[in-house]
Design a protein around this motif. Structure first.
Motif, PDB file in Angstrom:
ATOM      1  N   UNK A   1      -1.332  -1.215   8.795  1.00 12.37           N
ATOM      2  CA  UNK A   1      -1.992  -1.105   7.494  1.00 12.37           C
ATOM      3  C   UNK A   1      -1.557  -2.208   6.535  1.00 12.37           C
ATOM      4  N   UNK A   2      -0.298  -2.602   6.575  1.00  7.81           N
ATOM      5  CA  UNK A   2       0.164  -3.678   5.699  1.00  7.81           C
ATOM      6  C   UNK A   2      -0.553  -4.988   6.018  1.00  7.81           C
ATOM      7  N   UNK A   3      -0.792  -5.240   7.305  1.00 13.81           N
ATOM      8  CA  UNK A   3      -1.490  -6.462   7.691  1.00 13.81           C
ATOM      9  C   UNK A   3      -2.926  -6.446   7.165  1.00 13.81           C
ATOM     10  N   UNK A   4      -3.605  -5.312   7.288  1.00 17.46           N
ATOM     11  CA  UNK A   4      -4.977  -5.227   6.799  1.00 17.46           C
ATOM     12  C   UNK A   4      -5.031  -5.480   5.297  1.00 17.46           C
ATOM     13  N   UNK A   5      -4.083  -4.867   4.560  1.00 19.85           N
ATOM     14  CA  UNK A   5      -4.072  -5.054   3.107  1.00 19.85           C
ATOM     15  C   UNK A   5      -3.779  -6.502   2.746  1.00 19.85           C
ATOM     16  N   UNK A   6      -2.807  -7.103   3.410  1.00 18.58           N
ATOM     17  CA  UNK A   6      -2.470  -8.495   3.094  1.00 18.58           C
ATOM     18  C   UNK A   6      -3.623  -9.430   3.464  1.00 18.58           C
ATOM     19  N   UNK A   7      -4.356  -9.121   4.541  1.00 13.26           N
ATOM     20  CA  UNK A   7      -5.522  -9.930   4.898  1.00 13.26           C
ATOM     21  C   UNK A   7      -6.605  -9.824   3.834  1.00 13.26           C
ATOM     22  N   UNK A   8      -6.791  -8.613   3.305  1.00 16.28           N
ATOM     23  CA  UNK A   8      -7.775  -8.426   2.247  1.00 16.28           C
ATOM     24  C   UNK A   8      -7.355  -9.163   0.968  1.00 16.28           C
ATOM     25  N   UNK A   9      -6.069  -9.048   0.612  1.00 20.95           N
ATOM     26  CA  UNK A   9      -5.577  -9.664  -0.616  1.00 20.95           C
ATOM     27  C   UNK A   9      -5.216 -11.133  -0.441  1.00 20.95           C
ATOM     28  N   UNK A  10      -5.243 -11.615   0.806  1.00 19.04           N
ATOM     29  CA  UNK A  10      -4.922 -13.010   1.119  1.00 19.04           C
ATOM     30  C   UNK A  10      -3.504 -13.359   0.643  1.00 19.04           C
ATOM     31  N   UNK A  11      -2.559 -12.553   1.106  1.00 19.75           N
ATOM     32  CA  UNK A  11      -1.157 -12.823   0.799  1.00 19.75           C
ATOM     33  C   UNK A  11      -0.325 -12.433   2.021  1.00 19.75           C
TER      34      UNK A  11
ATOM     35  N   UNK B   1       4.967 -10.010   0.552  1.00 15.37           N
ATOM     36  CA  UNK B   1       4.671 -10.113  -0.871  1.00 15.37           C
ATOM     37  C   UNK B   1       4.064  -8.835  -1.444  1.00 15.37           C
ATOM     38  N   UNK B   2       3.704  -7.896  -0.557  1.00 18.49           N
ATOM     39  CA  UNK B   2       2.983  -6.711  -1.013  1.00 18.49           C
ATOM     40  C   UNK B   2       3.825  -5.844  -1.943  1.00 18.49           C
ATOM     41  N   UNK B   3       5.145  -5.787  -1.699  1.00 18.33           N
ATOM     42  CA  UNK B   3       5.989  -4.897  -2.494  1.00 18.33           C
ATOM     43  C   UNK B   3       6.658  -5.603  -3.667  1.00 18.33           C
TER      44      UNK B   3
ATOM     45  N   UNK C   1       2.248  -5.522  -5.815  1.00 25.82           N
ATOM     46  CA  UNK C   1       1.964  -4.114  -6.115  1.00 25.82           C
ATOM     47  C   UNK C   1       0.844  -3.989  -7.133  1.00 25.82           C
ATOM     48  N   UNK C   2       0.817  -4.887  -8.100  1.00 19.39           N
ATOM     49  CA  UNK C   2      -0.265  -4.848  -9.086  1.00 19.39           C
ATOM     50  C   UNK C   2      -1.608  -5.070  -8.406  1.00 19.39           C
ATOM     51  N   UNK C   3      -1.647  -6.017  -7.483  1.00 17.85           N
ATOM     52  CA  UNK C   3      -2.893  -6.275  -6.760  1.00 17.85           C
ATOM     53  C   UNK C   3      -3.229  -5.118  -5.833  1.00 17.85           C
ATOM     54  N   UNK C   4      -2.208  -4.541  -5.205  1.00 19.26           N
ATOM     55  CA  UNK C   4      -2.437  -3.411  -4.301  1.00 19.26           C
ATOM     56  C   UNK C   4      -3.005  -2.215  -5.043  1.00 19.26           C
ATOM     57  N   UNK C   5      -2.559  -2.033  -6.292  1.00 25.78           N
ATOM     58  CA  UNK C   5      -3.076  -0.914  -7.086  1.00 25.78           C
ATOM     59  C   UNK C   5      -4.577  -1.031  -7.306  1.00 25.78           C
ATOM     60  N   UNK C   6      -5.107  -2.255  -7.253  1.00 24.30           N
ATOM     61  CA  UNK C   6      -6.530  -2.487  -7.503  1.00 24.30           C
ATOM     62  C   UNK C   6      -7.340  -2.617  -6.220  1.00 24.30           C
ATOM     63  N   UNK C   7      -6.676  -2.540  -5.075  1.00 26.97           N
ATOM     64  CA  UNK C   7      -7.368  -2.708  -3.793  1.00 26.97           C
ATOM     65  C   UNK C   7      -8.285  -1.507  -3.529  1.00 26.97           C
ATOM     66  N   UNK C   8      -9.290  -1.673  -2.672  1.00 28.52           N
ATOM     67  CA  UNK C   8     -10.173  -0.547  -2.333  1.00 28.52           C
ATOM     68  C   UNK C   8      -9.376   0.627  -1.761  1.00 28.52           C
ATOM     69  N   UNK C   9      -9.790   1.836  -2.089  1.00 28.44           N
ATOM     70  CA  UNK C   9      -9.068   3.016  -1.613  1.00 28.44           C
ATOM     71  C   UNK C   9      -9.265   3.273  -0.127  1.00 28.44           C
TER      72      UNK C   9
ATOM     73  N   UNK D   1     -15.356  -7.346  10.589  1.00 31.19           N
ATOM     74  CA  UNK D   1     -14.664  -6.999   9.348  1.00 31.19           C
ATOM     75  C   UNK D   1     -13.908  -8.240   8.875  1.00 31.19           C
ATOM     76  N   UNK D   2     -13.343  -8.134   7.686  1.00 33.15           N
ATOM     77  CA  UNK D   2     -12.545  -9.255   7.185  1.00 33.15           C
ATOM     78  C   UNK D   2     -11.367  -9.547   8.098  1.00 33.15           C
TER      79      UNK D   2
END
Length: 565
Positions: free
Chosen positions: A125-135, A139-141, A146-154, A230-231
């Motif tokens: 799941x962390x890889x999918x989120x980082x791929x979506x956020x391009x980071x 860097x996620x935590x 975290x600010x960007x993660x809070x705005x990511x799709x649910x 998918x992305x």
């Protein structure tokens, strides 16, 4: 809506029937429903009741043939949490991934109905989120991450909330063993690969009529890919397109048949000659997939080892293996169990060149193609037999019910609270989760403040609405008076109209009689005129009239001369 009634439903005793609520992150077209649907069918046949909850678009249930579960939306389940045939709630809530929409629903449901909560892992799941956020995942935590993660799709997992969810769950299931590294220490865990419906996915001859319908030429090799883009996998699928282009450029006529949902963002930049080598069928009925797979001279799952593929099991791969066709796949996930050159041809880096060479190798060696096909089918029957996997899942459910719930008081939190910090506090987490707990405490405080702010706004809106209602009621009273006056005026006018109508009727009758009298007088005038004319004519025929003609003429002459006579 209530769940499909299980066969031989006995009692609420966990030793007998169990109420199972599967919670998916997407609608019924999601690939995960291939797994959930088969497990629900197997569990229903064992006497259990199943509900599958999706965020929205319940009408997509039409893509599931004869579901053995009750389809519901999140909102429907929360509105009727005891939605099973025996009138109880879920004994087992099986959250299909820890993604944010699933997690929020699970917390809301456990506020209402106690029971066991299990979480299924099928991706990094962390890889999918980082791929979506391009980071990067590390860097996620960080605060910015975290600010960007809070705005990511649910529909994706939150880097902190998802881990807290896993910590408070009663156990986890993982689609491949590598995902066990994300399971909290000491938590019960079951490796749960998907089952295959071998009545559909089995070795079978290619259908010449279907081949002709798709415009495939004689001697043209076929690769079939049944999956959406998918992305996360766009690069891998682009490499597959490039491999098909390489094969054609090397004098090996090859066509790629593809199904699933592909975004225009992926398709539009492709070279025109690549697209010309692809039969794009879009989303198709699941019953057609085995027939399409049977057309393949090779089934290719693109990809390579790494943070994405090592922690997942592409849902189409077990079905590919079961079809008894040569398979090309990455040396990752299931590829770690496949024997290279015996069960499949394995990819090390998944480039277009490597895939093209693998296909040429298979097509140049009929004996190799035959052994790969038969070994692949045997591997599928050994590793993806639905009955055996469902037996293990049922036992895992019963073991979970036999032990105390990890969290006793899901409903002991404030009404608006969806964060899991109270649960972590109740579990007495150690230093390893202190940072997560602190962040969740921060999120919980922020959420509570947001809720209070929204509550205050709602109170103010209610006060404004009450004032508006009072004005509306006064206006209604005024309107009622005006209506009463209008009704009185209407009565007066009605009386006047009635009087006028009576006068009109009298005048109309007088007019009718006068018309009749005038008509009679007209007839009398005509009669008298006719009688006078007749008498005059008769008189002119007498001798006395004729003899006195000179006298009358003389009289007229004298009158003209002014002589009185």
């Amino acid at each position: 809506m209530t769940a499909v009634a299980p066969q031989n439903l006995h009692s609420s005793n966990p030793a007998h029937s169990v109420n199972i609520l599967f919670v998916n992150y997407g609608d019924f077209t999601a690939n995960s429903l291939n797994h959930i649907g088969l497990f629900a069918r197997a569990l229903a046949a064992r006497g259990h009741a199943c509900v599958v909850a999706v965020p929205s678009d319940k009408e997509t249930i039409r893509v599931i043939a004869d579901p053995a579960f009750a389809p519901m939306t999140y909102d429907e389940v929360l509105a009727s949490p005891r939605c099973f045939p025996d009138g109880r709630g879920a004994d087992i809530l099986h959250a299909w991934t820890p993604r944010e929409n699933v997690r929020r629903f699970a917390v809301a449901y456990r506020h209402l109905v106690p029971g066991r909560t299990l979480v299924h892992l099928e991706d990094n799941e962390d890889h999918l989120l980082s791929a979506m956020l391009r980071c990067r995942t590390d860097e996620l935590r960080a605060p910015a991450g975290l600010q960007r993660a809070d705005l990511a799709p649910r529909a994706l997992s939150h880097p902190v909330r998802s881990r807290a969810f896993l910590r408070v769950a009663d156990g986890c299931t993982v689609i491949v063993d590598t995902l066990r590294e994300f399971v909290p220490a000491g938590a019960p865990v079951l490796t749960l690969p998907p089952g295959v419906d071998f009545s559909l996915y089995k070795p079978q001859p290619a259908d010449p009529a279907l081949r002709a319908e798709l415009g495939l030429r004689d001697g043209e090799k076929v690769i079939v890919y049944t999956g959406s883009n998918t992305f996360a996998n766009e690069h891998e699928i682009r490499e597959l397109y490039a491999a098909v282009a390489l094969l054609n450029a090397r004098g090996v006529p090859t066509r790629l048949i593809r199904t699933g949902l592909f975004s225009t963002k992926f398709s539009e930049p492709l070279p025109a000659e690549w697209s010309a080598q692809v039969v794009d069928m879009g989303f198709v009925e699941k019953a057609l997939l085995p027939k399409l797979l049977a057309l393949a001279d090779a089934l290719v799952q693109p990809g390579h080892t790494g943070a994405f593929n090592d922690y997942r099991l592409p849902s189409k791969l077990p079905e590919m293996l079961a079809m008894g066709r040569p398979v090309v796949a990455p040396a990752s996930n299931v590829g770690r169990l496949l024997r290279n050159g015996l069960d499949a041809v394995l990819l090390s880096h998944g480039s277009a060149e490597e895939m093209a060479v693998a296909c040429q190798r298979i097509w140049a060696d009929a004996a190799l193609a035959g052994s790969l096909a038969s070994n692949a089918a045997e591997f599928a029957r050994t590793h993806f037999e639905l009955g055996a996997i469902s037996d293990r899942l049922e036992s895992f459910y019963r073991d979970s019910l036999a032990h105390p719930a990890r969290i006793d008081a899901w409903g002991g939190w404030r009404e608006a609270e969806t964060e899991l910090s109270p649960a972590l506090r109740a579990l007495g987490v150690g230093d390893s989760a202190a940072a997560e707990l602190a962040y969740l405490e921060h999120l919980a405080g922020r959420e509570w403040a947001d809720w209070q702010s929204k509550w205050q706004v709602a109170v103010e809106q209610l006060a404004t609405a009450e004032k508006a209602l009072a004005l509306t009621q006064q206006h209604a009273t005024n309107l009622a008076g005006q209506v009463e006056q209008l009704q009185s005026r209407e009565a007066d006018l009605t009386a006047q109209v009635s009087h006028w109508r009576q006068n009109f009727e009298t005048v109309a009758e007088d007019h009718r009689l006068a018309s009749l009298h005038i008509a009679h007088l007209d007839r009398e005038i005509v009669r008298v005129r006719e009688e006078g004319e007749a008498r005059l004519q008769a008189l002119k025929q007498t001798w006395s009239w004729k003899l006195t003609v000179p006298v009358r003429a003389l009289r007229r002459f004298l009158q003209r001369c002014g002589v009185r006579c």
